[in-house]
Design an enzyme around this catalytic site. Structure first.
Site, PDB file in Angstrom:
ATOM      1  N   LYS A  66      25.891  43.957  11.609  1.00 25.50           N
ATOM      2  CA  LYS A  66      25.253  44.350  12.869  1.00 25.50           C
ATOM      3  C   LYS A  66      24.038  45.245  12.612  1.00 25.50           C
ATOM      4  CE  LYS A  66      27.085  46.624  17.023  1.00 25.50           C
ATOM      5  NZ  LYS A  66      26.608  45.728  18.060  1.00 25.50           N
ATOM      6  N   GLY A  67      23.127  45.251  13.544  1.00 27.45           N
ATOM      7  CA  GLY A  67      21.934  46.093  13.392  1.00 27.45           C
ATOM      8  C   GLY A  67      22.271  47.576  13.301  1.00 27.45           C
ATOM      9  N   GLY A  68      21.616  48.268  12.396  1.00 26.51           N
ATOM     10  CA  GLY A  68      21.705  49.725  12.318  1.00 26.51           C
ATOM     11  C   GLY A  68      22.935  50.301  11.628  1.00 26.51           C
ATOM     12  N   VAL A  69      23.794  49.454  11.046  1.00 25.70           N
ATOM     13  CA  VAL A  69      25.032  49.977  10.446  1.00 25.70           C
ATOM     14  C   VAL A  69      24.810  50.559   9.042  1.00 25.70           C
ATOM     15  CG1 VAL A  69      26.595  48.475  11.756  1.00 25.70           C
ATOM     16  CG2 VAL A  69      25.700  47.687   9.551  1.00 25.70           C
ATOM     17  N   GLY A  70      23.661  50.258   8.443  1.00 26.11           N
ATOM     18  CA  GLY A  70      23.368  50.785   7.108  1.00 26.11           C
ATOM     19  C   GLY A  70      23.197  49.700   6.058  1.00 26.11           C
ATOM     20  N   LYS A  71      22.831  48.491   6.497  1.00 25.83           N
ATOM     21  CA  LYS A  71      22.649  47.377   5.549  1.00 25.83           C
ATOM     22  C   LYS A  71      21.595  47.718   4.497  1.00 25.83           C
ATOM     23  CE  LYS A  71      21.472  44.523   8.804  1.00 25.83           C
ATOM     24  NZ  LYS A  71      21.742  45.394   9.957  1.00 25.83           N
ATOM     25  N   THR A  72      20.449  48.231   4.978  1.00 25.43           N
ATOM     26  CA  THR A  72      19.358  48.521   4.049  1.00 25.43           C
ATOM     27  C   THR A  72      19.768  49.617   3.065  1.00 25.43           C
ATOM     28  OG1 THR A  72      17.789  47.940   5.776  1.00 25.43           O
ATOM     29  CG2 THR A  72      16.907  49.163   3.905  1.00 25.43           C
ATOM     30  N   ASP A 131      14.685  40.737   6.584  1.00 23.88           N
ATOM     31  CA  ASP A 131      14.787  41.186   7.967  1.00 23.88           C
ATOM     32  C   ASP A 131      13.372  41.347   8.511  1.00 23.88           C
ATOM     33  OD1 ASP A 131      15.159  42.506  10.325  1.00 23.88           O
ATOM     34  OD2 ASP A 131      16.528  44.012   9.533  1.00 23.88           O
ATOM     35  N   ASN A 161      30.864  51.920   6.748  1.00 27.78           N
ATOM     36  CA  ASN A 161      29.905  52.991   6.474  1.00 27.78           C
ATOM     37  C   ASN A 161      29.983  54.076   7.546  1.00 27.78           C
ATOM     38  OD1 ASN A 161      27.743  54.253   5.176  1.00 27.78           O
ATOM     39  ND2 ASN A 161      26.193  53.094   6.291  1.00 27.78           N
TER      40      ASN A 161
HETATM   41  N1  LIG Z   1      26.360  56.775   4.958  1.00 21.37           N
HETATM   42  C1  LIG Z   1      25.322  57.232   5.637  1.00 21.37           C
HETATM   43  N2  LIG Z   1      25.206  58.570   5.907  1.00 21.37           N
HETATM   44  C2  LIG Z   1      24.161  59.030   6.595  1.00 21.37           C
HETATM   45  N3  LIG Z   1      23.171  58.287   7.093  1.00 21.37           N
HETATM   46  C3  LIG Z   1      23.227  56.963   6.873  1.00 21.37           C
HETATM   47  C4  LIG Z   1      24.280  56.375   6.130  1.00 21.37           C
HETATM   48  N4  LIG Z   1      24.058  55.028   6.063  1.00 21.37           N
HETATM   49  C5  LIG Z   1      22.913  54.804   6.721  1.00 21.37           C
HETATM   50  N5  LIG Z   1      22.408  55.943   7.219  1.00 21.37           N
HETATM   51  C6  LIG Z   1      21.187  56.105   8.024  1.00 21.37           C
HETATM   52  O1  LIG Z   1      21.303  55.286   9.173  1.00 21.37           O
HETATM   53  C7  LIG Z   1      20.037  54.729   9.516  1.00 21.37           C
HETATM   54  C8  LIG Z   1      20.138  53.219   9.580  1.00 21.37           C
HETATM   55  O2  LIG Z   1      20.421  52.754   8.255  1.00 21.37           O
HETATM   56  P1  LIG Z   1      19.823  51.422   7.683  1.00 21.37           P
HETATM   57  O3  LIG Z   1      18.360  51.312   7.954  1.00 21.37           O
HETATM   58  O4  LIG Z   1      20.293  51.318   6.285  1.00 21.37           O
HETATM   59  O5  LIG Z   1      20.593  50.388   8.614  1.00 21.37           O
HETATM   60  P2  LIG Z   1      20.352  48.815   8.813  1.00 21.37           P
HETATM   61  O6  LIG Z   1      21.678  48.232   9.118  1.00 21.37           O
HETATM   62  O7  LIG Z   1      19.616  48.251   7.659  1.00 21.37           O
HETATM   63  O8  LIG Z   1      19.433  48.811  10.079  1.00 21.37           O
HETATM   64  P3  LIG Z   1      18.612  47.549  10.714  1.00 21.37           P
HETATM   65  O9  LIG Z   1      19.624  46.609  11.246  1.00 21.37           O
HETATM   66  O10 LIG Z   1      17.813  48.212  11.788  1.00 21.37           O
HETATM   67  O11 LIG Z   1      17.799  46.994   9.606  1.00 21.37           O
HETATM   68  C9  LIG Z   1      19.051  55.239   8.483  1.00 21.37           C
HETATM   69  O12 LIG Z   1      18.411  56.374   8.999  1.00 21.37           O
HETATM   70  C10 LIG Z   1      19.940  55.639   7.300  1.00 21.37           C
HETATM   71  O13 LIG Z   1      19.380  56.671   6.517  1.00 21.37           O
END
Ligand SMILES: Nc1ncnc2c1ncn2[C@@H]1O[C@H](COP(=O)(O)OP(=O)(O)OP(=O)(O)O)[C@@H](O)[C@H]1O
Length: 386
Positions: free
Chosen positions: A71-77, A100, A324
């Site tokens: 899902k978006g924003g969960v911390g994939k990147t 992405d 995460n």
């Molecule tokens: N374990 C963690 N502890 C603290 N902050 C975190 C953690 N994992 C991710 N984050 C923070 O959460 C935010 C979103 O993370 P990230 O960009 O990795 O998500 P994403 O799933 O790739 O988002 P998108 O779907 O928008 O590409 C970022 O600011 C990142 O630093």
């Protein structure tokens, strides 16, 4: 390193705990060993004793692909970038790719990685390169290559050849639509096929680990069904192409040889071949693994369950689930305690979920700083990837 610790709660109570204590909690909660009952957090499935998930991922020098999605924003990147850093620090020349459309690799590495080419990442021990594919640019390239001489498309070209009837058939195939308003998932498919193109060249043969930071769930699922769609439409186009080829060779024999230019059908044929490779890559259990990333909320867990069901249906190999942003267990912050209760319920839901309970659960804590730059990614990677 010592500046990175646990989540600081709004009341700032957690910050008062010592970093040493925080680290011990962090390393405990990220382990795949069963946690003490008092923490009420257990791994859903634990690999055989002594087998480390990361050791398994890092073993061997043959090329392996890891696709992180959810899902978006969960911390994939953050998870993908930290895995890439860890591979590189374990001696693997690694490439991390974002497909992405809303890239955040540059933000994650705190380095400008835009431009659609491989950019070296400063910091890790072995070579680490990053690539942000711009799907719009890739699609534009594809579209422009199908145009000839100032925008005359295949249809016009065939009209000019007196092949109006074939042109009409082509119209029915909605080639123009395919190029101008591609079906959902084509962007990412083109992006991945572009990576495959890169990797086929000698120049990039050094990479033994390729990590994909994929687009949110919906795109990934559409991507998986795309090759079949393309296969069907391109198959028809190729049949037309054969007819065109015989007609044009007759014309050429009268008017003399013209310079051969790749036409839309050739281009589509190559796209189809690459799509087949993408499809094979996604399903190759020897070289590929899809890692689902989620957070402990009911909504995210439900979506992950659906994602796993779809991946399973498509025979995409999945072994691990990263949960995460788990809150620390020790807190005198009421807000955090309430949130954590919800998280524990979501973790329970994972344990009881028929789709997710078979996966190895990797629990990653919420840390109190933004994960940006190689040192922070190394820190996060050491917590997650054990
Ligand atoms: N374990 C963690 N502890 C603290 N902050 C975190 C953690 N994992 C991710 N984050 C923070 O959460 C935010 C979103 O993370 P990230 O960009 O990795 O998500 P994403 O799933 O790739 O988002 P998108 O779907 O928008 O590409 C970022 O600011 C990142 O630093």
């Amino acid at each position: 390193m010592a500046t990175v610790g646990l989540l600081s709660c709004p009341l700032n109570t957690l910050k008062t705990q010592s970093i040493a204590r925080s680290f011990s909690i962090l390393s405990l909660s990220a382990t795949r060993q069963p946690l003490p009952k008092s923490l009420l957090v257990r791994s859903v499935a634990t690999p055989a004793e002594g087998v480390s998930v990361f050791d398994d991922m890092a073993s061997g020098t043959e090329r392996k692909y890891y696709m992180l999605g959810g899902k978006g924003g969960v911390g994939k990147t953050s998870c993908a970038a930290s895995l890439a850093v860890k591979f590189a620090n374990n001696g693997h020349p690694t490439l991390v790719v974002s497909t992405d459309p809303a890239h955040s690799l540059s933000d994650s590495f705190a380095q400008d990685l835009t431009g659609g080419t491989l950019v070296p990442v400063e910091g890790p021990d072995a070579p680490l390169f990053a690539l942000e594919i711009n799907p719009e640019k890739a699609r534009e390239e594809f579209r422009s290559a199908t145009k000839k001489n100032g925008g005359t498309g295949v249809k016009d070209f065939m009209d000019g050849m007196g092949l109006g009837m074939l042109a009409e058939q082509l119209g029915e195939l909605k080639l123009g639509e395919l190029l101008d308003t591609p079906p959902p998932g084509l962007d990412e498919a083109i992006a991945i096929s572009k990576v495959i193109q890169f990797l086929e060249s000698q120049e990039y043969s050094m990479f033994t680990r390729i990590v994909f930071d994929t687009a949110p769930t919906g795109h990934t699922l559409r991507l998986l069904s795309l090759p079949d769609f393309l296969d069907a439409s391109i198959g028809k186009i190729l049949k037309l192409k054969q007819k065109i080829a015989s007609a044009t060779s007759a014309i050429k024999s009268v008017f003399g040889q013209e310079e051969d230019r790749p036409d839309a059908a050739d281009k589509l044929e190559r796209l189809r071949e690459r799509m087949i490779k993408v499809r094979e890559l996604f399903r190759d259990t020897d070289s590929t693994e899809f890692v689902i990333v989620t957070i402990p909320t009911v909504m995210a867990v439900s979506e992950s369950s659906r994602l796993h069901a779809s991946l399973k249906k498509e025979n995409v190999p999945v072994k691990s689930l990263i949960v995460n942003q788990i809150l620390p267990p020790i807190s005198d912050c009421k807000f955090c305690a309430m949130k954590r209760k919800d998280q524990l319920r979501a973790l329970d839901m994972i344990r009881g979920d028929p789709e997710l309970s078979s996966l190895t659960l990797i629990q990653a804590p919420l840390v109190d700083v933004e994960i940006r730059g190689v040192p922070a990614l190394r820190f996060l990677g050491d917590i997650i990837w054990k």
